[in-house]
Design an enzyme around this catalytic site. Structure first.
Site, PDB file in Angstrom:
ATOM      1  N   LEU A   1       0.831  -1.210   0.000  1.00  0.00           N
ATOM      2  CA  LEU A   1       0.000   0.000   0.000  1.00  0.00           C
ATOM      3  C   LEU A   1       0.864   1.257   0.000  1.00  0.00           C
ATOM      4  O   LEU A   1       2.042   1.201   0.345  1.00  0.00           O
ATOM      5  CB  LEU A   1      -0.899  -0.048   1.243  1.00  0.00           C
ATOM      6  CG  LEU A   1      -1.833  -1.273   1.258  1.00  0.00           C
ATOM      7  CD1 LEU A   1      -2.331  -1.576   2.665  1.00  0.00           C
ATOM      8  CD2 LEU A   1      -2.998  -1.061   0.297  1.00  0.00           C
ATOM      9  N   PRO A   2       0.251   2.406  -0.380  1.00  0.00           N
ATOM     10  CA  PRO A   2       1.068   3.618  -0.528  1.00  0.00           C
ATOM     11  C   PRO A   2       1.770   4.072   0.761  1.00  0.00           C
ATOM     12  O   PRO A   2       2.958   4.360   0.737  1.00  0.00           O
ATOM     13  CB  PRO A   2       0.060   4.675  -0.998  1.00  0.00           C
ATOM     14  CG  PRO A   2      -1.092   3.916  -1.568  1.00  0.00           C
ATOM     15  CD  PRO A   2      -1.134   2.611  -0.825  1.00  0.00           C
TER      16      PRO A   2
ATOM     17  N   THR B   1       6.216   0.712   2.213  1.00  0.00           N
ATOM     18  CA  THR B   1       7.231   1.470   2.951  1.00  0.00           C
ATOM     19  C   THR B   1       6.502   2.410   3.896  1.00  0.00           C
ATOM     20  O   THR B   1       5.794   3.318   3.453  1.00  0.00           O
ATOM     21  CB  THR B   1       8.106   2.313   1.990  1.00  0.00           C
ATOM     22  OG1 THR B   1       8.731   1.434   1.061  1.00  0.00           O
ATOM     23  CG2 THR B   1       9.172   3.074   2.754  1.00  0.00           C
TER      24      THR B   1
ATOM     25  N   LYS C   1      15.121   0.127   5.367  1.00  0.00           N
ATOM     26  CA  LYS C   1      14.620   0.790   4.154  1.00  0.00           C
ATOM     27  C   LYS C   1      14.777   2.311   4.243  1.00  0.00           C
ATOM     28  O   LYS C   1      15.277   2.946   3.316  1.00  0.00           O
ATOM     29  CB  LYS C   1      13.146   0.396   3.965  1.00  0.00           C
ATOM     30  CG  LYS C   1      12.410   1.140   2.891  1.00  0.00           C
ATOM     31  CD  LYS C   1      12.770   0.701   1.497  1.00  0.00           C
ATOM     32  CE  LYS C   1      12.069   1.565   0.466  1.00  0.00           C
ATOM     33  NZ  LYS C   1      12.486   1.275  -0.889  1.00  0.00           N
TER      34      LYS C   1
ATOM     35  N   LYS D   1       8.516  11.268   0.425  1.00  0.00           N
ATOM     36  CA  LYS D   1       7.837  10.482   1.467  1.00  0.00           C
ATOM     37  C   LYS D   1       8.866   9.713   2.320  1.00  0.00           C
ATOM     38  O   LYS D   1       8.828   9.746   3.544  1.00  0.00           O
ATOM     39  CB  LYS D   1       6.868   9.489   0.800  1.00  0.00           C
ATOM     40  CG  LYS D   1       6.220   8.516   1.766  1.00  0.00           C
ATOM     41  CD  LYS D   1       5.582   7.339   1.044  1.00  0.00           C
ATOM     42  CE  LYS D   1       5.747   6.079   1.850  1.00  0.00           C
ATOM     43  NZ  LYS D   1       5.374   4.864   1.156  1.00  0.00           N
TER      44      LYS D   1
HETATM   45  P1  NAD Z   1       0.823   2.635  -5.962  1.00  0.00           P
HETATM   46  O1  NAD Z   1       0.185   3.884  -5.497  1.00  0.00           O
HETATM   47  O2  NAD Z   1       1.090   2.442  -7.411  1.00  0.00           O
HETATM   48  O3  NAD Z   1      -0.024   1.359  -5.469  1.00  0.00           O
HETATM   49  C1  NAD Z   1      -0.713   1.283  -4.253  1.00  0.00           C
HETATM   50  C2  NAD Z   1      -2.005   0.521  -4.484  1.00  0.00           C
HETATM   51  O4  NAD Z   1      -2.708   0.405  -3.232  1.00  0.00           O
HETATM   52  C3  NAD Z   1      -2.962   1.232  -5.452  1.00  0.00           C
HETATM   53  O5  NAD Z   1      -3.378   0.330  -6.456  1.00  0.00           O
HETATM   54  C4  NAD Z   1      -4.128   1.660  -4.561  1.00  0.00           C
HETATM   55  O6  NAD Z   1      -5.368   1.693  -5.237  1.00  0.00           O
HETATM   56  C5  NAD Z   1      -4.091   0.574  -3.503  1.00  0.00           C
HETATM   57  N1  NAD Z   1      -4.791   0.930  -2.277  1.00  0.00           N
HETATM   58  C6  NAD Z   1      -4.755   2.102  -1.592  1.00  0.00           C
HETATM   59  N2  NAD Z   1      -5.544   2.033  -0.500  1.00  0.00           N
HETATM   60  C7  NAD Z   1      -6.080   0.794  -0.487  1.00  0.00           C
HETATM   61  C8  NAD Z   1      -6.986   0.119   0.387  1.00  0.00           C
HETATM   62  N3  NAD Z   1      -7.494   0.719   1.458  1.00  0.00           N
HETATM   63  N4  NAD Z   1      -7.331  -1.160   0.084  1.00  0.00           N
HETATM   64  C9  NAD Z   1      -6.826  -1.777  -1.013  1.00  0.00           C
HETATM   65  N5  NAD Z   1      -5.980  -1.197  -1.883  1.00  0.00           N
HETATM   66  C10 NAD Z   1      -5.609   0.084  -1.615  1.00  0.00           C
HETATM   67  O7  NAD Z   1       2.183   2.515  -5.120  1.00  0.00           O
HETATM   68  P2  NAD Z   1       3.457   1.604  -5.473  1.00  0.00           P
HETATM   69  O8  NAD Z   1       4.394   2.375  -6.340  1.00  0.00           O
HETATM   70  O9  NAD Z   1       2.974   0.249  -5.868  1.00  0.00           O
HETATM   71  O10 NAD Z   1       4.160   1.532  -4.035  1.00  0.00           O
HETATM   72  C11 NAD Z   1       3.639   0.720  -2.983  1.00  0.00           C
HETATM   73  C12 NAD Z   1       4.591   0.834  -1.791  1.00  0.00           C
HETATM   74  O11 NAD Z   1       5.898   0.391  -2.184  1.00  0.00           O
HETATM   75  C13 NAD Z   1       4.758   2.269  -1.286  1.00  0.00           C
HETATM   76  O12 NAD Z   1       4.809   2.230   0.121  1.00  0.00           O
HETATM   77  C14 NAD Z   1       6.079   2.720  -1.893  1.00  0.00           C
HETATM   78  O13 NAD Z   1       6.742   3.700  -1.092  1.00  0.00           O
HETATM   79  C15 NAD Z   1       6.854   1.415  -1.920  1.00  0.00           C
HETATM   80  N6  NAD Z   1       7.892   1.326  -2.971  1.00  0.00           N
HETATM   81  C16 NAD Z   1       7.656   1.801  -4.226  1.00  0.00           C
HETATM   82  C17 NAD Z   1       8.653   1.692  -5.188  1.00  0.00           C
HETATM   83  C18 NAD Z   1       8.420   2.215  -6.606  1.00  0.00           C
HETATM   84  O14 NAD Z   1       9.397   2.302  -7.359  1.00  0.00           O
HETATM   85  N7  NAD Z   1       7.205   2.514  -7.001  1.00  0.00           N
HETATM   86  C19 NAD Z   1       9.885   1.103  -4.865  1.00  0.00           C
HETATM   87  C20 NAD Z   1      10.087   0.591  -3.591  1.00  0.00           C
HETATM   88  C21 NAD Z   1       9.067   0.702  -2.645  1.00  0.00           C
END
Ligand code: NAD
Length: 297
Positions: free
Chosen positions: A68-69, A99, A174, A249
Protein backbone atom coordinates in the site's frame (compact mmCIF):
# COMPACT_ATOMS: atom_id res chain seq x y z
CA UNK A 1 -0.14 -21.84 -1.12
CA UNK A 2 -3.37 -19.91 -0.83
CA UNK A 3 -2.36 -16.24 -0.73
CA UNK A 4 -4.18 -12.90 -0.43
CA UNK A 5 -2.67 -9.82 -2.07
CA UNK A 6 -3.93 -6.32 -1.28
CA UNK A 7 -2.71 -3.25 -3.22
CA UNK A 8 -2.22 -3.90 -6.93
CA UNK A 9 -0.42 -0.69 -7.93
CA UNK A 10 2.88 -0.15 -9.73
CA UNK A 11 4.71 -2.56 -7.41
CA UNK A 12 1.94 -4.82 -6.12
CA UNK A 13 0.60 -5.88 -9.53
CA UNK A 14 3.88 -7.32 -10.88
CA UNK A 15 4.65 -8.90 -7.48
CA UNK A 16 1.23 -10.59 -7.46
CA UNK A 17 1.74 -11.81 -11.04
CA UNK A 18 5.08 -13.38 -10.06
CA UNK A 19 3.36 -15.28 -7.24
CA UNK A 20 0.78 -16.63 -9.70
CA UNK A 21 3.60 -17.62 -12.08
CA UNK A 22 5.17 -19.55 -9.20
CA UNK A 23 1.97 -21.61 -8.97
CA UNK A 24 0.26 -20.04 -5.95
CA UNK A 25 -3.50 -19.57 -5.70
CA UNK A 26 -3.97 -15.80 -5.44
CA UNK A 27 -6.92 -13.84 -4.00
CA UNK A 28 -6.53 -10.17 -4.92
CA UNK A 29 -8.10 -6.89 -3.81
CA UNK A 30 -7.63 -3.18 -4.51
CA UNK A 31 -9.88 -0.16 -4.02
CA UNK A 32 -9.38 0.67 -7.71
CA UNK A 33 -11.32 -1.81 -9.87
CA UNK A 34 -9.19 -1.27 -12.98
CA UNK A 35 -6.10 -2.41 -11.05
CA UNK A 36 -7.89 -5.67 -10.19
CA UNK A 37 -9.04 -6.08 -13.81
CA UNK A 38 -5.50 -5.57 -15.07
CA UNK A 39 -4.11 -8.34 -12.81
CA UNK A 40 -6.95 -10.68 -13.86
CA UNK A 41 -6.15 -9.98 -17.50
CA UNK A 42 -2.37 -10.35 -17.18
CA UNK A 43 -2.77 -13.59 -15.23
CA UNK A 44 -5.11 -15.07 -17.88
CA UNK A 45 -7.92 -14.94 -15.28
CA UNK A 46 -5.91 -17.13 -12.86
CA UNK A 47 -6.09 -14.52 -10.07
CA UNK A 48 -9.28 -14.64 -7.99
CA UNK A 49 -10.86 -11.22 -7.36
CA UNK A 50 -12.25 -10.72 -3.84
CA UNK A 51 -15.32 -8.50 -3.61
CA UNK A 52 -14.07 -6.70 -0.48
CA UNK A 53 -11.21 -6.54 1.97
CA UNK A 54 -13.34 -8.41 4.50
CA UNK A 55 -14.14 -11.16 1.97
CA UNK A 56 -10.45 -11.58 1.18
CA UNK A 57 -9.48 -11.70 4.87
CA UNK A 58 -12.13 -14.38 5.50
CA UNK A 59 -10.88 -16.64 2.66
CA UNK A 60 -8.87 -18.95 5.01
CA UNK A 61 -5.51 -18.05 3.51
CA UNK A 62 -1.99 -19.26 4.33
CA UNK A 63 -0.72 -15.71 4.11
CA UNK A 64 -1.65 -12.17 3.12
CA UNK A 65 0.68 -9.61 1.49
CA UNK A 66 -0.14 -5.89 1.57
CA UNK A 67 1.56 -3.39 -0.77
CA UNK A 68 0.00 0.00 0.00
CA UNK A 69 1.07 3.62 -0.53
CA UNK A 70 1.61 4.83 3.06
CA UNK A 71 1.01 4.26 6.80
CA UNK A 72 -2.56 5.63 6.78
CA UNK A 73 -3.55 3.04 4.15
CA UNK A 74 -1.87 0.27 6.14
CA UNK A 75 -3.79 1.31 9.26
CA UNK A 76 -7.10 1.39 7.42
CA UNK A 77 -6.51 -2.04 5.84
CA UNK A 78 -5.42 -3.79 9.07
CA UNK A 79 -7.60 -2.04 11.68
CA UNK A 80 -11.37 -1.53 11.83
CA UNK A 81 -14.35 -3.89 11.65
CA UNK A 82 -13.96 -4.49 7.89
CA UNK A 83 -10.17 -4.83 8.14
CA UNK A 84 -7.75 -7.76 8.11
CA UNK A 85 -7.22 -8.22 11.85
CA UNK A 86 -10.94 -8.44 12.68
CA UNK A 87 -11.61 -11.02 9.96
CA UNK A 88 -8.53 -13.15 9.34
CA UNK A 89 -8.03 -16.71 10.59
CA UNK A 90 -5.51 -16.83 13.48
CA UNK A 91 -2.90 -18.93 11.69
CA UNK A 92 -2.65 -16.74 8.56
CA UNK A 93 0.79 -15.08 8.26
CA UNK A 94 0.66 -11.32 7.54
CA UNK A 95 3.37 -9.60 5.47
CA UNK A 96 3.38 -5.84 4.89
CA UNK A 97 5.69 -4.78 2.06
CA UNK A 98 4.61 -1.11 1.99
CA UNK A 99 7.23 1.47 2.95
CA UNK A 100 5.99 3.01 6.20
CA UNK A 101 7.43 4.32 9.49
CA UNK A 102 8.91 1.70 11.86
CA UNK A 103 6.59 2.82 14.71
CA UNK A 104 3.40 2.04 12.77
CA UNK A 105 4.90 -1.26 11.54
CA UNK A 106 5.57 -2.27 15.18
CA UNK A 107 2.10 -1.18 16.30
CA UNK A 108 0.33 -3.22 13.58
CA UNK A 109 2.55 -6.21 14.29
CA UNK A 110 1.76 -6.06 18.04
CA UNK A 111 -1.98 -5.89 17.27
CA UNK A 112 -1.64 -8.87 14.89
CA UNK A 113 0.24 -10.89 17.46
CA UNK A 114 -2.41 -10.21 20.12
CA UNK A 115 -4.94 -11.73 17.68
CA UNK A 116 -2.70 -14.78 17.18
CA UNK A 117 -1.25 -13.81 13.79
CA UNK A 118 2.47 -13.67 13.09
CA UNK A 119 3.50 -10.62 11.08
CA UNK A 120 6.61 -9.56 9.14
CA UNK A 121 7.41 -6.08 7.84
CA UNK A 122 9.11 -6.61 4.47
CA UNK A 123 9.65 -3.38 2.49
CA UNK A 124 11.45 -3.68 -0.81
CA UNK A 125 13.93 -1.90 -2.99
CA UNK A 126 14.50 -2.43 -6.69
CA UNK A 127 11.65 -0.39 -8.16
CA UNK A 128 9.05 -1.45 -10.69
CA UNK A 129 11.75 -3.07 -12.88
CA UNK A 130 12.80 -5.30 -9.98
CA UNK A 131 9.16 -6.08 -9.17
CA UNK A 132 8.55 -7.22 -12.76
CA UNK A 133 11.78 -9.21 -13.01
CA UNK A 134 11.28 -10.80 -9.57
CA UNK A 135 14.64 -9.44 -8.40
CA UNK A 136 13.55 -7.18 -5.53
CA UNK A 137 15.55 -6.82 -2.34
CA UNK A 138 13.42 -7.60 0.73
CA UNK A 139 14.32 -6.16 4.16
CA UNK A 140 12.45 -8.22 6.70
CA UNK A 141 11.67 -7.52 10.35
CA UNK A 142 9.85 -9.77 12.83
CA UNK A 143 10.35 -13.08 14.67
CA UNK A 144 13.44 -14.83 13.28
CA UNK A 145 11.78 -18.26 13.32
CA UNK A 146 8.87 -16.89 11.23
CA UNK A 147 11.34 -15.35 8.79
CA UNK A 148 13.33 -18.61 8.47
CA UNK A 149 10.18 -20.64 7.88
CA UNK A 150 9.08 -18.28 5.07
CA UNK A 151 12.33 -17.10 3.48
CA UNK A 152 11.73 -19.18 0.35
CA UNK A 153 8.36 -17.48 -0.16
CA UNK A 154 10.08 -14.12 -0.76
CA UNK A 155 12.26 -15.71 -3.44
CA UNK A 156 9.26 -15.83 -5.81
CA UNK A 157 9.39 -12.02 -5.89
CA UNK A 158 12.96 -11.14 -4.96
CA UNK A 159 16.62 -12.03 -5.23
CA UNK A 160 18.20 -10.64 -2.05
CA UNK A 161 16.28 -11.43 1.12
CA UNK A 162 17.69 -9.94 4.36
CA UNK A 163 16.64 -10.61 7.92
CA UNK A 164 16.95 -7.28 9.75
CA UNK A 165 15.95 -8.21 13.31
CA UNK A 166 12.88 -7.51 15.41
CA UNK A 167 9.59 -6.16 14.11
CA UNK A 168 9.93 -2.77 12.37
CA UNK A 169 13.61 -3.27 11.53
CA UNK A 170 12.83 -3.97 7.87
CA UNK A 171 11.44 -0.42 7.72
CA UNK A 172 14.48 0.89 9.61
CA UNK A 173 16.80 -0.58 6.95
CA UNK A 174 14.62 0.79 4.15
CA UNK A 175 14.44 4.39 5.45
CA UNK A 176 18.19 4.43 6.23
CA UNK A 177 19.07 3.29 2.70
CA UNK A 178 16.66 5.68 1.02
CA UNK A 179 17.83 8.63 3.09
CA UNK A 180 21.37 7.94 1.84
CA UNK A 181 20.07 7.61 -1.73
CA UNK A 182 18.25 10.97 -1.54
CA UNK A 183 21.37 12.68 -0.21
CA UNK A 184 23.69 11.05 -2.75
CA UNK A 185 21.40 11.98 -5.66
CA UNK A 186 21.37 15.65 -4.65
CA UNK A 187 25.16 15.59 -4.17
CA UNK A 188 25.68 13.99 -7.59
CA UNK A 189 23.33 16.52 -9.20
CA UNK A 190 25.18 19.43 -7.58
CA UNK A 191 28.61 18.14 -8.67
CA UNK A 192 27.53 17.35 -12.24
CA UNK A 193 25.88 20.75 -12.65
CA UNK A 194 28.94 22.55 -11.25
CA UNK A 195 31.36 20.71 -13.55
CA UNK A 196 29.28 21.36 -16.67
CA UNK A 197 28.76 25.04 -15.76
CA UNK A 198 32.54 25.38 -15.41
CA UNK A 199 33.04 23.92 -18.89
CA UNK A 200 33.25 20.09 -18.63
CA UNK A 201 31.52 17.70 -20.99
CA UNK A 202 28.95 15.84 -18.83
CA UNK A 203 29.86 12.36 -20.16
CA UNK A 204 33.60 12.87 -19.58
CA UNK A 205 32.93 14.29 -16.12
CA UNK A 206 30.70 11.31 -15.25
CA UNK A 207 33.39 8.87 -16.49
CA UNK A 208 35.97 10.57 -14.28
CA UNK A 209 33.71 10.58 -11.21
CA UNK A 210 32.83 6.93 -11.83
CA UNK A 211 36.48 5.89 -11.75
CA UNK A 212 37.35 8.23 -8.87
CA UNK A 213 36.46 8.68 -5.23
CA UNK A 214 33.15 10.48 -5.91
CA UNK A 215 31.61 7.37 -7.50
CA UNK A 216 28.26 6.18 -6.15
CA UNK A 217 25.07 4.48 -7.47
CA UNK A 218 23.56 7.89 -8.29
CA UNK A 219 26.57 8.71 -10.49
CA UNK A 220 27.36 5.37 -12.16
CA UNK A 221 23.96 3.70 -12.53
CA UNK A 222 21.36 6.48 -12.37
CA UNK A 223 23.23 9.62 -13.38
CA UNK A 224 20.89 12.65 -13.21
CA UNK A 225 22.53 14.52 -16.12
CA UNK A 226 20.60 14.01 -19.41
CA UNK A 227 22.44 11.98 -22.04
CA UNK A 228 25.13 10.54 -19.72
CA UNK A 229 23.46 7.14 -19.35
CA UNK A 230 21.17 6.02 -22.14
CA UNK A 231 18.89 3.95 -19.89
CA UNK A 232 18.58 6.35 -16.95
CA UNK A 233 15.34 8.36 -16.48
CA UNK A 234 17.41 11.56 -17.11
CA UNK A 235 17.72 10.49 -20.76
CA UNK A 236 13.95 10.08 -21.23
CA UNK A 237 12.65 13.32 -19.73
CA UNK A 238 12.72 11.92 -16.16
CA UNK A 239 9.73 9.68 -16.85
CA UNK A 240 9.26 6.30 -15.16
CA UNK A 241 11.67 5.35 -12.38
CA UNK A 242 11.19 6.40 -8.75
CA UNK A 243 9.02 9.49 -8.32
CA UNK A 244 10.37 12.57 -6.53
CA UNK A 245 7.26 12.54 -4.31
CA UNK A 246 8.04 8.94 -3.23
CA UNK A 247 11.57 10.05 -2.33
CA UNK A 248 10.06 12.95 -0.39
CA UNK A 249 7.84 10.48 1.47
CA UNK A 250 10.80 8.23 2.38
CA UNK A 251 12.94 11.19 3.53
CA UNK A 252 10.01 12.32 5.70
CA UNK A 253 9.87 8.82 7.25
CA UNK A 254 13.61 8.94 7.98
CA UNK A 255 13.42 12.39 9.58
CA UNK A 256 10.38 11.40 11.69
CA UNK A 257 12.00 8.14 12.82
CA UNK A 258 15.18 10.06 13.73
CA UNK A 259 13.13 12.50 15.84
CA UNK A 260 11.77 9.59 17.91
CA UNK A 261 15.30 8.68 19.08
CA UNK A 262 16.74 12.24 19.01
CA UNK A 263 19.22 11.15 16.33
CA UNK A 264 20.64 14.01 14.23
CA UNK A 265 20.12 13.62 10.47
CA UNK A 266 21.38 16.95 9.21
CA UNK A 267 21.90 16.06 5.57
CA UNK A 268 18.76 13.88 5.56
CA UNK A 269 16.77 16.86 6.90
CA UNK A 270 18.22 19.14 4.23
CA UNK A 271 17.53 16.57 1.50
CA UNK A 272 13.93 16.38 2.77
CA UNK A 273 13.58 20.18 2.42
CA UNK A 274 15.15 20.15 -1.06
CA UNK A 275 12.69 17.51 -2.30
CA UNK A 276 9.84 19.40 -0.62
CA UNK A 277 10.85 22.52 -2.57
CA UNK A 278 11.07 20.50 -5.78
CA UNK A 279 7.63 19.00 -5.18
CA UNK A 280 6.12 22.43 -4.38
CA UNK A 281 7.40 23.62 -7.77
CA UNK A 282 5.12 21.01 -9.32
CA UNK A 283 7.76 18.36 -10.17
CA UNK A 284 6.81 15.62 -7.70
CA UNK A 285 5.69 13.31 -10.51
CA UNK A 286 9.12 13.33 -12.19
CA UNK A 287 11.80 10.76 -11.41
CA UNK A 288 13.74 11.80 -8.29
CA UNK A 289 16.95 12.38 -10.31
CA UNK A 290 15.18 15.40 -11.91
CA UNK A 291 16.20 17.27 -8.73
CA UNK A 292 19.23 18.33 -10.83
CA UNK A 293 16.90 20.88 -12.43
CA UNK A 294 17.31 22.98 -9.27
CA UNK A 295 21.01 23.34 -10.14
CA UNK A 296 20.76 23.95 -13.89
CA UNK A 297 19.83 27.08 -15.84
P1 NAD B 1 0.82 2.63 -5.96
O1 NAD B 1 0.19 3.88 -5.50
O2 NAD B 1 1.09 2.44 -7.41
O3 NAD B 1 -0.02 1.36 -5.47
C1 NAD B 1 -0.71 1.28 -4.25
C2 NAD B 1 -2.00 0.52 -4.48
O4 NAD B 1 -2.71 0.41 -3.23
C3 NAD B 1 -2.96 1.23 -5.45
O5 NAD B 1 -3.38 0.33 -6.46
C4 NAD B 1 -4.13 1.66 -4.56
O6 NAD B 1 -5.37 1.69 -5.24
C5 NAD B 1 -4.09 0.57 -3.50
N1 NAD B 1 -4.79 0.93 -2.28
C6 NAD B 1 -4.75 2.10 -1.59
N2 NAD B 1 -5.54 2.03 -0.50
C7 NAD B 1 -6.08 0.79 -0.49
C8 NAD B 1 -6.99 0.12 0.39
N3 NAD B 1 -7.49 0.72 1.46
N4 NAD B 1 -7.33 -1.16 0.08
C9 NAD B 1 -6.83 -1.78 -1.01
N5 NAD B 1 -5.98 -1.20 -1.88
C10 NAD B 1 -5.61 0.08 -1.62
O7 NAD B 1 2.18 2.52 -5.12
P2 NAD B 1 3.46 1.60 -5.47
O8 NAD B 1 4.39 2.37 -6.34
O9 NAD B 1 2.97 0.25 -5.87
O10 NAD B 1 4.16 1.53 -4.04
C11 NAD B 1 3.64 0.72 -2.98
C12 NAD B 1 4.59 0.83 -1.79
O11 NAD B 1 5.90 0.39 -2.18
C13 NAD B 1 4.76 2.27 -1.29
O12 NAD B 1 4.81 2.23 0.12
C14 NAD B 1 6.08 2.72 -1.89
O13 NAD B 1 6.74 3.70 -1.09
C15 NAD B 1 6.85 1.41 -1.92
N6 NAD B 1 7.89 1.33 -2.97
C16 NAD B 1 7.66 1.80 -4.23
C17 NAD B 1 8.65 1.69 -5.19
C18 NAD B 1 8.42 2.21 -6.61
O14 NAD B 1 9.40 2.30 -7.36
N7 NAD B 1 7.21 2.51 -7.00
C19 NAD B 1 9.88 1.10 -4.87
C20 NAD B 1 10.09 0.59 -3.59
C21 NAD B 1 9.07 0.70 -2.64
Amino acid sequence: MKIGFIGLGNMGAPMALNLIKAGHELYVFDVVQKNIDSVLQHSNQKAIASTSLKALAQSKLDLIVTMLPAAQHVRSVYFGSEGILENVAPNTLLIDSSTIDPKTAREVSRAASSKGNAMLDAPVSGGTGGAMAGTLTFMVGGEESVFNANKSFFQHMGKNIFYCGASGNGQVAKVSNNMLLGISMIATAEAMALGVELGMDPKILANIINTSSGRCWSSDTYNPYPGVLENAPASRGYSGGFGADLMLKDLGLAVEAAKDVKQPVMLGGLANQIYQTFSKMGHGHLDFSAVIQLFKK
